[in-house]
Design an enzyme around this catalytic site. Structure first.
Site, PDB file in Angstrom:
ATOM      1  N   LYS A 163      -7.720  -0.629  11.306  1.00 38.54           N
ATOM      2  CA  LYS A 163      -7.079  -0.984  10.023  1.00 38.54           C
ATOM      3  C   LYS A 163      -5.836  -0.115   9.847  1.00 38.54           C
ATOM      4  CE  LYS A 163      -6.282  -1.004   5.437  1.00 38.54           C
ATOM      5  NZ  LYS A 163      -5.332  -0.177   4.701  1.00 38.54           N
ATOM      6  N   ASP A 192       3.146 -14.945  11.921  1.00 36.96           N
ATOM      7  CA  ASP A 192       1.786 -15.332  11.515  1.00 36.96           C
ATOM      8  C   ASP A 192       0.854 -14.134  11.682  1.00 36.96           C
ATOM      9  OD1 ASP A 192      -0.746 -16.374  11.280  1.00 36.96           O
ATOM     10  OD2 ASP A 192      -0.353 -18.155  12.486  1.00 36.96           O
ATOM     11  N   GLU A 222       0.830  -1.223   0.000  1.00 34.59           N
ATOM     12  CA  GLU A 222       0.000   0.000   0.000  1.00 34.59           C
ATOM     13  C   GLU A 222       0.858   1.263   0.000  1.00 34.59           C
ATOM     14  OE1 GLU A 222      -3.341   0.049   2.770  1.00 34.59           O
ATOM     15  OE2 GLU A 222      -3.350   2.240   2.728  1.00 34.59           O
ATOM     16  N   HIS A 266      -1.713  10.657  -0.092  1.00 33.17           N
ATOM     17  CA  HIS A 266      -1.852   9.381  -0.792  1.00 33.17           C
ATOM     18  C   HIS A 266      -1.633   9.554  -2.287  1.00 33.17           C
ATOM     19  CE1 HIS A 266      -3.514   6.600   2.141  1.00 33.17           C
ATOM     20  NE2 HIS A 266      -3.620   5.725   1.170  1.00 33.17           N
TER      21      HIS A 266
HETATM   22  C1  MEV Z   1      -5.964   3.691   5.138  1.00 37.51           C
HETATM   23  O1  MEV Z   1      -5.168   2.594   4.725  1.00 37.51           O
HETATM   24  C2  MEV Z   1      -5.964   3.820   6.646  1.00 37.51           C
HETATM   25  C3  MEV Z   1      -6.844   4.921   7.222  1.00 37.51           C
HETATM   26  O2  MEV Z   1      -8.176   4.788   6.736  1.00 37.51           O
HETATM   27  C4  MEV Z   1      -6.812   4.783   8.730  1.00 37.51           C
HETATM   28  C5  MEV Z   1      -7.793   5.652   9.469  1.00 37.51           C
HETATM   29  O3  MEV Z   1      -8.851   6.025   8.921  1.00 37.51           O
HETATM   30  O4  MEV Z   1      -7.513   5.927  10.655  1.00 37.51           O
HETATM   31  C6  MEV Z   1      -6.363   6.286   6.800  1.00 37.51           C
END
Ligand code: MEV
Length: 433
Positions: free
Chosen positions: A266, A282, A89, A379
């Site tokens: 995430k 793992d 990513e 990004h």
């Molecule tokens: C994207 O890979 C991760 C985010 O969505 C995390 C978040 O919203 O805190 C930017």
């Protein structure tokens, strides 16, 4: 990291992202973090020989390669670290390094391990008499622990670990029967511990059945290891009060709302998973454990928390991050060995603490961006190169396409593959005239 003690890793990594990848490898070799052999291995594209793959899995047809990079600027518990991250990513490594620099210049990262034991479960689906069952097991508890250590976990005992406790749980079934579960607690030292724990549980099956007259249905370790948690704390001393409050509000959102908590976590795992992959750990086990822990209250929640305390911003991450530094892929895969060298860790607990720190810093970077400029700009800036390549730009055309796309991005705050195709077509038309 003695070889680098004269210059801090912070100095070594100044301008690192601007170097070519060959020069990055050279820099890491010069400071003796990598050997000439490691450098050559990475330069020639990493692991090629499928014989190793065939040792890991069945029906092998090759390798799936993802990029391996390093996050820089991390100072954790007063020690500089190079963080290897295997991840596809865009912007994860850039965001981690940038945020780590900000933390380093304005605050600090501290970590700790709370508890030491992983958990194994032995299920008795239907016990005839739970009270008698419980009494008998508790009477024989020390004997069972000693037996498991003597017959199975003796290697761990020698290294200061092994089985150290046993607990009994009663689960009410919806058909009137009682299910009993025995939890075995074991300190796995520097191993992740899954194999040895499963062996301990399997071994105890027969003595437990003989002692209680009840039937064991299954045994397996649990990934929800609330008996061994890793905690990281980030403290930022110098911060605009407004920004600190915004980050606190973003944190409260994830603490209260499961929809937001999932995305927040995430973002934390953006920092943790790539280190798990790079070190051959793992990652499914750690993911499962973290999500189960996040939902332990009955509601899925954020595993991080940020508060403005006086003039300071304080963030914490608490979660089970059970990893190993010996055995399995970590020992056998040459890229995992290189990652371990880059990290320079001496124990599984240290590796786990680093992961918690990087996860928390990654979360901070995301919250800082989301509550200020948004994440699109950062990004997309990094994504522009991918879009230019996707549109079919040649090496010569790349700088022109990238420049034009950057202009469009700063004007419209949006950019897509069709922009890249359009820009490329325009450039080609102009050059043909
Ligand atoms: C994207 O890979 C991760 C985010 O969505 C995390 C978040 O919203 O805190 C930017």
């Amino acid at each position: 990291m003695s070889a680098t003690s004269k210059r801090s890793l912070f100095d070594i990594f100044k301008g690192f992202s601007k170097l070519s990848y060959i020069d990055r490898l050279k820099a890491l070799t010069e400071v003796k973090v990598l050997s000439e052999a490691d450098q050559n291995f990475l330069k020639t594209g990493g692991l090629q020989d499928v014989r190793l793959a065939e040792k890991f899995i069945e029906n092998v047809i090759g390798y799936f390669q993802i990029p391996l990079g390093v996050a820089t600027n991390f100072n954790i518990d007063g020690k500089d670290y190079i963080i290897p991250m295997a991840v596809e990513e865009t912007s994860i490594i850039a965001a981690a390094s940038k945020t780590a620099k900000w933390v380093r210049e304005n605050g600090s990262i501290a970590t700790e391990i709370i508890g030491q034991s992983i958990i194994g479960q032995i299920q008795f689906a239907k016990v005839k008499d739970f009270t008698v069952f419980e009494k008998e097991i508790l009477r024989q508890k020390n004997y069972l622990i000693e037996l498991a250590n003597r017959e199975v976990a003796f290697g761990l005992v020698k290294r200061g670990g092994g089985v150290n406790d046993l607990k009994i749980r009663k689960l009410e079934r919806d058909d009137g029967f009682i299910m009993a579960v025995i939890h075995i607690y074991m300190n796995p030292c520097d191993a992740m511990g899954a194999n040895i724990m499963n062996q301990v549980c399997e071994y105890l099956k027969t003595p437990l059945q003989e002692l209680t007259g009840e039937t064991v249905t299954m045994c397996i370790l649990s990934n929800l290891v609330d008996s061994k948690l890793t905690k990281a704390t980030v403290t930022i001393h110098t911060i605009e009060p407004e920004l600190a409050l915004k980050i606190e509000e973003a944190s409260r959102f994830a603490e209260l709302d499961s929809y937001r908590a999932a995305t927040n976590n995430k973002g934390v795992l953006n920092g943790i998973d790539p280190i798990l992959v790079a070190t051959g750990n793992d990652w499914r086990a750690v993911e499962a454990g973290i999500h189960a822990y996040a939902a332990m209250s009955g509601q899925y929640k954020s595993i991080t928390k940020w508060r403005k305390i006086g003039e300071t911003l304080v963030g914490t991450l608490t979660a089970p991050i059970i990893v190993g530094t010996v055995g399995g892929v970590t020992t056998l895969h040459p890229s995992a060995q290189i990652s371990m060298k880059l990290l320079g860790v001496t124990s599984a607990n240290e590796l786990s603490r680093i992961m918690a720190a990087v996860g928390l810093v990654q979360n901070l970077g995301a919250l800082k961006a989301l509550t200020t400029v948004g994440i699109i700009e950062g990004h997309m800036k990094l994504h522009i190169k991918n879009l230019s390549l996707g549109a079919g730009a040649t090496e010569n055309e790349m700088p022109f396409v990238v420049k034009r796309l950057e202009e469009i991005l700063s004007l419209t705050k949006r950019i897509s593959l069709s922009n890249a195709v359009e820009v490329l077509n325009d450039i080609r038309k102009q050059t043909n005239h």
